[in-house]
Structure formats: C-alpha cells, structure tokens
Design a protein around this motif. Structure first.
Motif, PDB file in Angstrom:
ATOM      1  N   LEU A 106     -17.141  10.341  -8.200  1.00 27.91           N
ATOM      2  CA  LEU A 106     -16.954  10.088  -9.618  1.00 27.91           C
ATOM      3  C   LEU A 106     -17.994   9.086 -10.119  1.00 27.91           C
ATOM      4  N   LEU A 107     -18.118   7.962  -9.450  1.00 26.91           N
ATOM      5  CA  LEU A 107     -19.080   6.950  -9.888  1.00 26.91           C
ATOM      6  C   LEU A 107     -20.518   7.369  -9.589  1.00 26.91           C
ATOM      7  N   SER A 108     -20.730   8.074  -8.483  1.00 27.47           N
ATOM      8  CA  SER A 108     -22.076   8.457  -8.074  1.00 27.47           C
ATOM      9  C   SER A 108     -22.730   9.447  -9.027  1.00 27.47           C
ATOM     10  N   SER A 109     -21.936  10.145  -9.804  1.00 30.05           N
ATOM     11  CA  SER A 109     -22.505  11.159 -10.687  1.00 30.05           C
ATOM     12  C   SER A 109     -22.476  10.751 -12.153  1.00 30.05           C
ATOM     13  N   GLY A 110     -21.988   9.568 -12.462  1.00 28.97           N
ATOM     14  CA  GLY A 110     -21.860   9.125 -13.848  1.00 28.97           C
ATOM     15  C   GLY A 110     -23.061   8.342 -14.331  1.00 28.97           C
ATOM     16  N   PRO A 111     -22.867   7.587 -15.382  1.00 28.79           N
ATOM     17  CA  PRO A 111     -23.976   6.846 -15.989  1.00 28.79           C
ATOM     18  C   PRO A 111     -24.528   5.723 -15.113  1.00 28.79           C
ATOM     19  N   MET A 112     -23.813   5.373 -14.052  1.00 31.99           N
ATOM     20  CA  MET A 112     -24.269   4.301 -13.163  1.00 31.99           C
ATOM     21  C   MET A 112     -25.014   4.850 -11.948  1.00 31.99           C
TER      22      MET A 112
ATOM     23  N   GLY B 238     -13.317  -3.104  -6.472  1.00 30.59           N
ATOM     24  CA  GLY B 238     -14.260  -2.040  -6.800  1.00 30.59           C
ATOM     25  C   GLY B 238     -14.189  -1.653  -8.263  1.00 30.59           C
ATOM     26  N   LEU B 239     -12.969  -1.537  -8.799  1.00 30.51           N
ATOM     27  CA  LEU B 239     -12.807  -1.199 -10.216  1.00 30.51           C
ATOM     28  C   LEU B 239     -13.367  -2.302 -11.099  1.00 30.51           C
ATOM     29  N   ASP B 240     -13.070  -3.536 -10.762  1.00 30.60           N
ATOM     30  CA  ASP B 240     -13.583  -4.685 -11.505  1.00 30.60           C
ATOM     31  C   ASP B 240     -15.114  -4.615 -11.581  1.00 30.60           C
ATOM     32  N   SER B 241     -15.746  -4.429 -10.432  1.00 28.82           N
ATOM     33  CA  SER B 241     -17.210  -4.373 -10.377  1.00 28.82           C
ATOM     34  C   SER B 241     -17.761  -3.148 -11.095  1.00 28.82           C
TER      35      SER B 241
ATOM     36  N   ILE C 117      -6.130   1.220 -28.179  1.00 32.90           N
ATOM     37  CA  ILE C 117      -5.368  -0.001 -27.908  1.00 32.90           C
ATOM     38  C   ILE C 117      -4.237   0.309 -26.936  1.00 32.90           C
ATOM     39  N   ARG C 118      -3.624   1.459 -27.125  1.00 27.61           N
ATOM     40  CA  ARG C 118      -2.524   1.874 -26.241  1.00 27.61           C
ATOM     41  C   ARG C 118      -3.010   2.025 -24.793  1.00 27.61           C
ATOM     42  N   GLU C 119      -4.187   2.622 -24.619  1.00 26.02           N
ATOM     43  CA  GLU C 119      -4.726   2.782 -23.266  1.00 26.02           C
ATOM     44  C   GLU C 119      -5.057   1.438 -22.633  1.00 26.02           C
ATOM     45  N   VAL C 120      -5.666   0.548 -23.402  1.00 22.60           N
ATOM     46  CA  VAL C 120      -5.993  -0.776 -22.874  1.00 22.60           C
ATOM     47  C   VAL C 120      -4.712  -1.471 -22.415  1.00 22.60           C
ATOM     48  N   LYS C 121      -3.674  -1.434 -23.234  1.00 28.42           N
ATOM     49  CA  LYS C 121      -2.397  -2.064 -22.858  1.00 28.42           C
ATOM     50  C   LYS C 121      -1.787  -1.395 -21.631  1.00 28.42           C
ATOM     51  N   LEU C 122      -1.894  -0.074 -21.552  1.00 34.96           N
ATOM     52  CA  LEU C 122      -1.369   0.662 -20.406  1.00 34.96           C
ATOM     53  C   LEU C 122      -2.065   0.218 -19.124  1.00 34.96           C
ATOM     54  N   TYR C 123      -3.397   0.178 -19.131  1.00 30.42           N
ATOM     55  CA  TYR C 123      -4.138  -0.221 -17.934  1.00 30.42           C
ATOM     56  C   TYR C 123      -3.945  -1.697 -17.616  1.00 30.42           C
ATOM     57  N   GLN C 124      -3.743  -2.511 -18.639  1.00 32.84           N
ATOM     58  CA  GLN C 124      -3.434  -3.931 -18.399  1.00 32.84           C
ATOM     59  C   GLN C 124      -2.122  -4.039 -17.620  1.00 32.84           C
ATOM     60  N   ARG C 125      -1.133  -3.236 -18.031  1.00 30.16           N
ATOM     61  CA  ARG C 125       0.187  -3.301 -17.407  1.00 30.16           C
ATOM     62  C   ARG C 125       0.196  -2.641 -16.024  1.00 30.16           C
ATOM     63  N   THR C 126      -0.398  -1.462 -15.909  1.00 32.55           N
ATOM     64  CA  THR C 126      -0.269  -0.695 -14.666  1.00 32.55           C
ATOM     65  C   THR C 126      -1.270  -1.091 -13.588  1.00 32.55           C
ATOM     66  N   ILE C 127      -2.363  -1.724 -13.993  1.00 28.89           N
ATOM     67  CA  ILE C 127      -3.377  -2.113 -13.007  1.00 28.89           C
ATOM     68  C   ILE C 127      -3.509  -3.631 -12.921  1.00 28.89           C
ATOM     69  N   VAL C 128      -3.912  -4.256 -14.025  1.00 33.52           N
ATOM     70  CA  VAL C 128      -4.241  -5.688 -13.997  1.00 33.52           C
ATOM     71  C   VAL C 128      -3.025  -6.541 -13.641  1.00 33.52           C
TER      72      VAL C 128
ATOM     73  N   GLN D  89      -7.966   5.471 -10.850  1.00 28.03           N
ATOM     74  CA  GLN D  89      -8.817   6.637 -10.997  1.00 28.03           C
ATOM     75  C   GLN D  89      -8.747   7.186 -12.425  1.00 28.03           C
ATOM     76  N   ALA D  90      -7.546   7.248 -12.975  1.00 31.91           N
ATOM     77  CA  ALA D  90      -7.387   7.706 -14.363  1.00 31.91           C
ATOM     78  C   ALA D  90      -8.152   6.802 -15.320  1.00 31.91           C
ATOM     79  N   CYS D  91      -8.119   5.517 -15.076  1.00 30.79           N
ATOM     80  CA  CYS D  91      -8.855   4.558 -15.904  1.00 30.79           C
ATOM     81  C   CYS D  91     -10.354   4.821 -15.811  1.00 30.79           C
ATOM     82  N   LEU D  92     -10.858   4.994 -14.586  1.00 32.68           N
ATOM     83  CA  LEU D  92     -12.283   5.256 -14.414  1.00 32.68           C
ATOM     84  C   LEU D  92     -12.703   6.551 -15.088  1.00 32.68           C
ATOM     85  N   VAL D  93     -11.909   7.588 -14.900  1.00 37.50           N
ATOM     86  CA  VAL D  93     -12.225   8.870 -15.545  1.00 37.50           C
ATOM     87  C   VAL D  93     -12.318   8.680 -17.048  1.00 37.50           C
ATOM     88  N   ARG D  94     -11.376   7.948 -17.595  1.00 39.54           N
ATOM     89  CA  ARG D  94     -11.322   7.746 -19.044  1.00 39.54           C
ATOM     90  C   ARG D  94     -12.509   6.921 -19.550  1.00 39.54           C
ATOM     91  N   VAL D  95     -12.852   5.824 -18.879  1.00 38.18           N
ATOM     92  CA  VAL D  95     -13.954   5.000 -19.378  1.00 38.18           C
ATOM     93  C   VAL D  95     -15.303   5.663 -19.159  1.00 38.18           C
TER      94      VAL D  95
END
Length: 134
Positions: free
Chosen positions: A1-7, A46-49, A86-97, A125-131
């Motif tokens: 996923l990361l190897s084929s994206g913008p990074m 890894g996600l943070d970085s 905003i809903r997604e940010v709050k979701l990832y804050q709650r479920t990951i952070v 993974q869902a967060c990475l796919v989305r961003v």
C-alpha cells in the motif's frame, strides 16, 4: 500500500516498511501479551511516521504542537485543507490514537489478545487507505 502510493521511492519510506516486518517477526518470539503490545508499538509507530511523511510529501507544514499521530490526523482533516471529514478524524482519534495511548502510557495495559490487535491493525489500514486516496 505505501510502496505504491505518493511516498514511493522516498528515502524515509524503508524504515516505515520495516515496522511492518517487525510485527511479523515478533509473532514467533514472545508470549501473547507482550507480542500484542509490541505489535501495537510497531504498527502505530509505522502509521505515525507514514502520516508525517505523507504530510511532508504533500508539502503541508506541521507546526510543532501537531507533531503526533493525533496532530497528523487533524492536519489531514478538512479543517486544515485535507480531505478527511471531521467525523473520520474523530473516528481515527478514538479507534487508533486513544487506544494506542492507553497501551503506551498506562503501566500494565495491553491489548486483550490477537482479536483486539487485528481490529487495531484493520483500523490503521483503513486510515492509511483513506488518507492515501485523498
């Protein structure tokens, strides 16, 4: 996923990919509780970085008070020019952070088992796919 994206090809990408490899390596080494905690450490690091690198690649300035997993999510939100709702940010804050912070900052806490780790991994993974899609 990361190897084929913008990074793709970025000099800072290999250490991020190594975090995922470390998760696989600890599967064979440790008692379940410790293994689950180490997997959370490596995957969230890894996600943070990855999010920090994505912001860098997209040339989005990161103020010093936003240099954290939660801060990166906020900067990728619509309120800061990103496309996460905003809903997604709050979701990832709650479920990951929030879950990661409990495991990393409260002595004796650890994921309840493989199911809880897998849920966290799926959320990340869902967060990475989305961003990466934004």
């Amino acid at each position: 996923l990361l190897s084929s994206g913008p990074m793709r090809g970025h000099v800072d990408l290999p250490p991020i990919l190594e975090e995922s490899e470390d998760v696989e390596r600890v599967n064979k080494l440790m008692p379940l509780k410790r293994r689950c905690l180490i997997q959370v450490l490596h995957t969230t690091r890894g996600l943070d970085s990855a999010l920090a690198l994505l912001l860098q690649v997209r040339r989005i300035a990161v103020p010093s008070n936003y240099r954290s997993l939660g801060g990166y999510l906020k900067l990728l939100g619509a309120g800061h020019g990103g496309r996460l709702t905003i809903r997604e940010v709050k979701l990832y804050q709650r479920t990951i952070v929030k879950r990661r912070n409990v495991y990393m900052h409260k002595a004796g806490s650890a994921p309840a088992g493989v199911g809880e780790v897998n849920t966290l991994l799926n959320d990340m993974q869902a967060c990475l796919v989305r961003v990466l899609a934004t």
